[in-house]
Write an enzyme that holds these catalytic residues in place. Structure first.
Site, PDB file in Angstrom:
ATOM      1  N   GLY A  11       0.837  -1.311   0.007  1.00  0.00           N
ATOM      2  CA  GLY A  11      -0.011   0.075   0.065  1.00  0.00           C
ATOM      3  C   GLY A  11       0.796   1.112   0.083  1.00  0.00           C
ATOM      4  CB  ALA A  22      16.338  10.144   1.022  1.00  0.00           C
ATOM      5  NE  ARG A  25      17.703  15.302  -5.952  1.00  0.00           N
ATOM      6  CZ  ARG A  25      17.383  16.598  -6.043  1.00  0.00           C
ATOM      7  NH1 ARG A  25      17.822  17.371  -5.268  1.00  0.00           N
ATOM      8  NH2 ARG A  25      16.758  16.829  -7.167  1.00  0.00           N
ATOM      9  NE  ARG A  72      -2.063  -5.180  -1.744  1.00  0.00           N
ATOM     10  CZ  ARG A  72      -1.422  -4.531  -0.781  1.00  0.00           C
ATOM     11  NH1 ARG A  72      -0.322  -5.325  -0.306  1.00  0.00           N
ATOM     12  NH2 ARG A  72      -1.568  -3.411  -0.369  1.00  0.00           N
ATOM     13  CG  ASP A 103       3.964  -7.330   7.565  1.00  0.00           C
ATOM     14  OD1 ASP A 103       3.250  -6.550   6.296  1.00  0.00           O
ATOM     15  OD2 ASP A 103       3.327  -7.670   8.347  1.00  0.00           O
ATOM     16  CB  THR A 125       2.802   0.635   6.153  1.00  0.00           C
ATOM     17  OG1 THR A 125       1.479   0.463   6.655  1.00  0.00           O
ATOM     18  CG2 THR A 125       3.873   0.505   7.314  1.00  0.00           C
ATOM     19  CB  ILE A 126      -0.861   4.980   6.784  1.00  0.00           C
ATOM     20  CG1 ILE A 126      -2.055   3.831   6.379  1.00  0.00           C
ATOM     21  CG2 ILE A 126      -0.768   5.834   5.594  1.00  0.00           C
ATOM     22  CD1 ILE A 126      -3.273   4.162   5.954  1.00  0.00           C
ATOM     23  CG  ASP A 127      -1.465  -0.129   8.165  1.00  0.00           C
ATOM     24  OD1 ASP A 127      -2.573   0.514   7.931  1.00  0.00           O
ATOM     25  OD2 ASP A 127      -1.337  -1.186   7.334  1.00  0.00           O
ATOM     26  CG  ASP A 129       1.390  -2.669  10.284  1.00  0.00           C
ATOM     27  OD1 ASP A 129       2.400  -2.041   9.796  1.00  0.00           O
ATOM     28  OD2 ASP A 129       0.824  -3.395   9.819  1.00  0.00           O
ATOM     29  NE  ARG A 154     -14.708  16.332  19.001  1.00  0.00           N
ATOM     30  CZ  ARG A 154     -15.140  15.620  19.737  1.00  0.00           C
ATOM     31  NH1 ARG A 154     -16.309  15.910  20.445  1.00  0.00           N
ATOM     32  NH2 ARG A 154     -14.261  14.607  20.043  1.00  0.00           N
ATOM     33  NE  ARG A 171      -1.472  -5.119   7.845  1.00  0.00           N
ATOM     34  CZ  ARG A 171      -0.258  -5.376   7.318  1.00  0.00           C
ATOM     35  NH1 ARG A 171      -0.210  -6.153   6.060  1.00  0.00           N
ATOM     36  NH2 ARG A 171       0.931  -5.475   8.167  1.00  0.00           N
ATOM     37  CB  ALA A 186     -12.538   9.600  20.317  1.00  0.00           C
ATOM     38  CG  HIS A 215     -21.265  16.183  19.911  1.00  0.00           C
ATOM     39  ND1 HIS A 215     -21.086  17.394  20.729  1.00  0.00           N
ATOM     40  CD2 HIS A 215     -19.700  15.732  19.875  1.00  0.00           C
ATOM     41  CE1 HIS A 215     -19.711  17.643  20.904  1.00  0.00           C
ATOM     42  NE2 HIS A 215     -19.039  16.652  20.463  1.00  0.00           N
ATOM     43  CD  GLU A 222      -8.410  -1.055   7.678  1.00  0.00           C
ATOM     44  OE1 GLU A 222      -9.233  -0.901   6.813  1.00  0.00           O
ATOM     45  OE2 GLU A 222      -7.086  -1.083   7.416  1.00  0.00           O
TER      46      GLU A 222
END
Length: 319
Positions: A11, A22, A25, A72, A103, A125-127, A129, A154, A171, A186, A215, A222
């Site tokens: 991803g 980086a 260069r 992939r 991973d 990875t944004i996860d 993890d 909000r 993930r 939250a 509220h 996820e």
């Protein structure tokens, strides 16, 4: 080593382009030739490889996604596919490879290293993890995207006196949900590593309603399951007007934050240093603001752990 390659896999994550920049260069600074591999391991097997120059990575540090694209590949998971990839790199005279990804990408890099072709992994990875690094490239940007989105949600939640369930990515890891929950105040954060019971979440909502709270925001990772299903259960149990927002792939896009650009630059440069020293089979990372490296076997055999102190703090502040 005189010639190296670089690819992005899995991803996409904001900051991957900064890491590619980086690598290119830093390599050219040390008079190495550097080749970009397009479309990940699939492109590696197909020989979709081009020499990169300084201008190849000009004006990309601020761009999200990856100019090398990502794909992939099931074929690369086979012994035959890995041997084809190595033959392609030998054809171009490439002696070492830098793999930017998660991973799954590192498992591919580990296989190549075991076959005698040195690879270095850069965690993108944004996860967030990946064990062995405090942060992965893209996490900070994705977090800020979530924070901005929840701030906007909000506003409308307050106007209409609603409960919102917001499903975020990650993930099987809860880092994005946990950090966003703490940053956004939250009422509940639901993560795979420490699941707050549904009854506890409902009780917290009802306590807030009794004291006049108009509220509530629930952030759901996820890895727990469907935000739509969770929101439906909340509404059925509490009779509160409940809405669900699934943020989806908006979290993977956008210009990388300053932190991600710096992190990507530091890790990409370190990866080149390791290959120049004849070292392969390792992943670079950041721990206590120091750039480190770990053997692939050390990180791939471990499980990512959540910061439980932060989780407890989130609970304490959301009473």
């Amino acid at each position: 080593m005189k010639r190296i390659g670089v690819l992005t896999s899995g991803g996409d994550a904001p900051g991957m382009n900064a890491a590619v920049r980086a690598v290119v260069r830093k390599a050219i600074f040390h008079e190495l030739d550097v080749y970009g591999v397009y479309n990940g391991f699939e492109g590696l097997m197909e020989g979709n490889i081009k020499k990169m120059e300084l201008g190849s990575v000009g004006d990309i540090i601020q761009r999200g996604g990856t100019i090398l694209y990502s794909a992939r590949s099931m074929d690369f998971k086979t012994d035959k596919g890995q041997k084809i990839a190595i033959e392609q790199m030998k054809k171009f005279g490439i002696e070492g490879l830098i793999v930017i990804g998660g991973d799954g990408s590192f498992r591919g890099a580990q296989k190549l290293t075991e076959k005698g072709f040195p690879c270095i992994g850069v965690p993108g990875t944004i996860d967030n993890d990946i064990p062995g690094t405090d942060y992965t490239i893209g996490f900070d940007t994705a977090l800020n995207t979530i924070v901005d989105a929840v701030d906007k949600i909000r506003d409308t939640a307050t106007s209409h006196e609603r409960t919102y369930v917001i499903e975020v990515m990650g993930r099987d890891a809860g880092d994005l949900a946990l950090w966003a929950g703490l940053a956004n105040g939250a009422e509940s954060v639901i993560i795979p590593e420490k699941q707050e019971s549904f009854e506890s979440v409902v009780a917290k909502l009802k306590r807030g309603q009794v004291r006049g709270k108009k509220h509530s925001i629930i952030i759901l990772a996820e890895g727990i399951g469907s935000g739509m299903d969770y929101g439906k259960r909340i509404e059925e149990e509490t009779k509160m007007d409940t809405r669900v927002t699934v943020l989806g792939h908006i979290q993977r896009g956008g210009s990388p934050s300053g932190y991600d650009r710096v992190l990507a630059s530091r890790l990409g440069a370190k990866a080149v240093d390791l290959l120049m020293d004849g070292i392969g089979g390792r992943m670079v990372g950041i721990q206590n603001n120091v750039v480190v490296s770990h053997d692939f076997s050390e990180i791939l055999d471990k499980k990512h752990e959540i910061n439980m102190n932060m989780y407890e703090l989130s609970n304490q502040l959301s009473i």
